[in-house]
Write an enzyme that holds these catalytic residues in place. Sequence first.
Site, mmCIF file in Angstrom:
data_model
loop_
_atom_site.group_PDB
_atom_site.id
_atom_site.type_symbol
_atom_site.label_atom_id
_atom_site.label_comp_id
_atom_site.label_asym_id
_atom_site.label_seq_id
_atom_site.Cartn_x
_atom_site.Cartn_y
_atom_site.Cartn_z
ATOM 1 N N GLY A 2 0.804 -1.219 0.000
ATOM 2 C CA GLY A 2 0.000 0.000 0.000
ATOM 3 C C GLY A 2 0.837 1.269 0.000
ATOM 4 O O GLY A 2 0.504 2.228 -0.718
ATOM 5 N N ILE A 7 -5.971 -6.964 -5.436
ATOM 6 C CA ILE A 7 -4.602 -7.477 -5.276
ATOM 7 C C ILE A 7 -4.561 -8.551 -4.180
ATOM 8 O O ILE A 7 -3.774 -9.500 -4.249
ATOM 9 C CB ILE A 7 -3.648 -6.314 -4.918
ATOM 10 C CG1 ILE A 7 -3.559 -5.322 -6.088
ATOM 11 C CG2 ILE A 7 -2.258 -6.820 -4.544
ATOM 12 C CD1 ILE A 7 -2.825 -4.033 -5.760
ATOM 13 N N ASP A 40 2.877 -11.192 -12.459
ATOM 14 C CA ASP A 40 3.301 -12.386 -13.199
ATOM 15 C C ASP A 40 3.877 -11.996 -14.560
ATOM 16 O O ASP A 40 4.878 -12.559 -15.012
ATOM 17 C CB ASP A 40 2.112 -13.347 -13.373
ATOM 18 C CG ASP A 40 1.537 -13.765 -12.033
ATOM 19 O OD1 ASP A 40 2.333 -14.094 -11.127
ATOM 20 O OD2 ASP A 40 0.307 -13.748 -11.874
ATOM 21 N N ARG A 100 7.278 -10.220 -13.987
ATOM 22 C CA ARG A 100 8.334 -11.226 -13.732
ATOM 23 C C ARG A 100 8.696 -11.954 -15.025
ATOM 24 O O ARG A 100 9.876 -12.162 -15.330
ATOM 25 C CB ARG A 100 7.835 -12.248 -12.703
ATOM 26 C CG ARG A 100 7.811 -11.709 -11.294
ATOM 27 C CD ARG A 100 7.256 -12.750 -10.325
ATOM 28 N NE ARG A 100 7.313 -12.250 -8.972
ATOM 29 C CZ ARG A 100 6.356 -12.437 -8.057
ATOM 30 N NH1 ARG A 100 5.261 -13.142 -8.357
ATOM 31 N NH2 ARG A 100 6.495 -11.944 -6.846
ATOM 32 N N HIS A 109 -3.555 -16.660 -10.495
ATOM 33 C CA HIS A 109 -2.392 -16.112 -9.783
ATOM 34 C C HIS A 109 -2.022 -16.991 -8.593
ATOM 35 O O HIS A 109 -2.108 -16.577 -7.439
ATOM 36 C CB HIS A 109 -2.668 -14.670 -9.342
ATOM 37 C CG HIS A 109 -1.505 -14.078 -8.599
ATOM 38 N ND1 HIS A 109 -0.289 -13.822 -9.202
ATOM 39 C CD2 HIS A 109 -1.348 -13.744 -7.297
ATOM 40 C CE1 HIS A 109 0.551 -13.346 -8.307
ATOM 41 N NE2 HIS A 109 -0.064 -13.281 -7.134
HETATM 42 N N1 LIG Z 1 -1.911 -9.986 -6.674
HETATM 43 C C1 LIG Z 1 -0.614 -10.078 -6.483
HETATM 44 O O1 LIG Z 1 0.141 -10.277 -7.444
HETATM 45 C C2 LIG Z 1 -0.019 -9.902 -5.119
HETATM 46 C C3 LIG Z 1 1.355 -9.679 -4.982
HETATM 47 C C4 LIG Z 1 1.890 -9.481 -3.726
HETATM 48 C C5 LIG Z 1 1.049 -9.536 -2.607
HETATM 49 N N2 LIG Z 1 -0.273 -9.768 -2.764
HETATM 50 C C6 LIG Z 1 -1.184 -9.804 -1.617
HETATM 51 O O2 LIG Z 1 -1.462 -8.474 -1.200
HETATM 52 C C7 LIG Z 1 -1.863 -8.482 0.179
HETATM 53 C C8 LIG Z 1 -1.139 -7.413 0.965
HETATM 54 O O3 LIG Z 1 0.234 -7.680 1.020
HETATM 55 P P1 LIG Z 1 1.239 -6.701 1.847
HETATM 56 O O4 LIG Z 1 2.584 -7.259 1.692
HETATM 57 O O5 LIG Z 1 0.974 -5.295 1.495
HETATM 58 O O6 LIG Z 1 0.709 -6.980 3.333
HETATM 59 P P2 LIG Z 1 0.890 -6.035 4.617
HETATM 60 O O7 LIG Z 1 0.538 -6.843 5.805
HETATM 61 O O8 LIG Z 1 2.220 -5.361 4.580
HETATM 62 O O9 LIG Z 1 -0.209 -4.908 4.379
HETATM 63 C C9 LIG Z 1 -1.558 -5.178 4.386
HETATM 64 C C10 LIG Z 1 -2.297 -3.956 4.880
HETATM 65 O O10 LIG Z 1 -3.683 -4.262 4.892
HETATM 66 C C11 LIG Z 1 -4.227 -3.617 6.004
HETATM 67 N N3 LIG Z 1 -5.523 -4.187 6.353
HETATM 68 C C12 LIG Z 1 -5.818 -5.314 7.031
HETATM 69 N N4 LIG Z 1 -7.144 -5.442 7.185
HETATM 70 C C13 LIG Z 1 -7.707 -4.378 6.569
HETATM 71 C C14 LIG Z 1 -9.038 -3.947 6.383
HETATM 72 N N5 LIG Z 1 -10.067 -4.639 6.850
HETATM 73 N N6 LIG Z 1 -9.228 -2.809 5.710
HETATM 74 C C15 LIG Z 1 -8.193 -2.096 5.218
HETATM 75 N N7 LIG Z 1 -6.898 -2.444 5.373
HETATM 76 C C16 LIG Z 1 -6.667 -3.574 6.039
HETATM 77 C C17 LIG Z 1 -3.199 -3.816 7.099
HETATM 78 O O11 LIG Z 1 -3.396 -2.917 8.178
HETATM 79 C C18 LIG Z 1 -1.924 -3.544 6.327
HETATM 80 O O12 LIG Z 1 -1.555 -2.189 6.379
HETATM 81 C C19 LIG Z 1 -1.598 -9.907 0.666
HETATM 82 O O13 LIG Z 1 -2.793 -10.630 0.682
HETATM 83 C C20 LIG Z 1 -0.642 -10.473 -0.383
HETATM 84 O O14 LIG Z 1 -0.691 -11.862 -0.456
HETATM 85 C C21 LIG Z 1 -0.821 -9.952 -4.003
HETATM 86 O O1 LIG Z 2 3.566 -14.888 -3.416
HETATM 87 C C1 LIG Z 2 2.806 -14.215 -2.711
HETATM 88 O O2 LIG Z 2 2.277 -14.679 -1.688
HETATM 89 C C2 LIG Z 2 2.545 -12.782 -3.050
HETATM 90 C C3 LIG Z 2 2.177 -12.574 -4.477
HETATM 91 O O3 LIG Z 2 1.065 -13.308 -4.868
HETATM 92 C C4 LIG Z 2 3.324 -12.768 -5.437
HETATM 93 O O4 LIG Z 2 3.131 -13.378 -6.488
HETATM 94 O O5 LIG Z 2 4.426 -12.273 -5.145
#
Ligand SMILES: NC(=O)c1ccc[n+]([C@@H]2O[C@H](COP(=O)([O-])OP(=O)(O)OC[C@H]3O[C@@H](n4cnc5c(N)ncnc54)[C@H](O)[C@@H]3O)[C@@H](O)[C@H]2O)c1
Ligand SMILES: O=C(O)C[C@H](O)C(=O)O
Length: 359
Positions: free
Chosen positions: A60, A163, A196, A199, A223
């Site tokens: 974020g 995401i 994806d 990468r 994903h």
């Molecule tokens: N789609 C993709 O390619 C991809 C890639 C990387 C990570 N992700 C996913 O993205 C998500 C976040 O990853 P991150 O590393 O930023 O995690 P993080 O823990 O660093 O950040 C998540 C944020 O979400 C907030 N949060 C939790 N509950 C909430 C709610 N109800 N409302 C609003 N905010 C809330 C937390 O306070 C935190 O600030 C994970 O589920 C991760 O698996 C997806």
């Molecule tokens: O691998 C993960 O859990 C986070 C994300 O989906 C990614 O592809 O990096």
Amino acid sequence: MEQGADSAAARRMARVASHLRPPTSQEEEEVAILKGSNCRAKGAAPGFKVAVLGASGGIGQPLSLLMKMNPLVSVLHLYDVVNTPGVTADISHMNTGAVVRGFLGQPQLESALTGMDLVIIPAGIPRKPGMTRDDLFNINAGIVRTLCGGIAKCCPNAIVNVISNPVNSTVPIAAEVFKKAGTYDPKRLLGVTTLDVVRANTFVGEVLGLDPRDVNVPVVGGHAGVTILPLLSQVNPPCSFTSEEISYLTSRIQNGGTEVVEAKAGAGSATLSMAYAAARFADACLRGLRGDAGIVECSYIASQVTELAFFASKVRLGRAGVEEVLPLGPLNEFERAGLEKAKGELAESIRKGVAFANK
Ligand SMILES: NC(=O)c1ccc[n+]([C@@H]2O[C@H](COP(=O)([O-])OP(=O)(O)OC[C@H]3O[C@@H](n4cnc5c(N)ncnc54)[C@H](O)[C@@H]3O)[C@@H](O)[C@H]2O)c1
Ligand SMILES: O=C(O)C[C@H](O)C(=O)O
């Protein structure tokens, strides 16, 4: 004269203070009037209104920074359940065009969402070593359901970029929430699989000795693990690979997320490359909304490309969101086998998401 100068100064101070708090109901009314007048189409108010939900997290924060740098964004709302005052104060000092406002906790969710054109959702917990993305389901499914309930109520016409993992299930959850609210438009709900592609472009560029910015690899399916299906037979610029290269590249692309989770050793998953990927995808959505032609990205969306209800493939983005789902194109035997594996796992992830939203 003196008094006039004082009141002008007071108005300026009030405007500055307004950036650091949620909008008042009068400001929300103004937003509603602006939207009703379709000011964007007339060119009266350049820029789009974008909300990041989960803005204080690992993804974020850098994503919010990148959206603050995007010249297409005029208003940026940062929502999280923790730390948004600090993140908002910090990002608001960047001398770029977007006005930034912070929103903290559930009572401010509706203010964060009202009037938004694009909502990006990186809220939820990330993986630790040894976990699958599906292991995040129990916590993240509920978070996505709640946030999408707010979107249905406050900005039902917004484009939504999901995401939060497991994307293969969270997108179907979002769709069910919108269906129940009567606001579902499949063209406006997009799962973000851009990392994806990012990468794949990088790893293929390394193998071919090309600048990764000049490489374009379609990645379809979903994903997670085997559902991430790079179509190496359709790489642009056209090229060929040995079977060893295909096996190495497919495995590296499918396991890119796990590679980062293991390297971070318990401190989370990909955040910086993900923020980059999400900002690229959001920018494509905004350029589509603006009416630019020829915007094509891969995304996990409602689809008829296969028999599955959701599938990632190339889509053409436009004013309505997804304007066209492009066909998969010719697959080689290796890719056809990969597609069958991907579909098996995807079907279960979709079923699980739909069941959760309807229980
Ligand atoms: N789609 C993709 O390619 C991809 C890639 C990387 C990570 N992700 C996913 O993205 C998500 C976040 O990853 P991150 O590393 O930023 O995690 P993080 O823990 O660093 O950040 C998540 C944020 O979400 C907030 N949060 C939790 N509950 C909430 C709610 N109800 N409302 C609003 N905010 C809330 C937390 O306070 C935190 O600030 C994970 O589920 C991760 O698996 C997806
Ligand atoms: O691998 C993960 O859990 C986070 C994300 O989906 C990614 O592809 O990096």
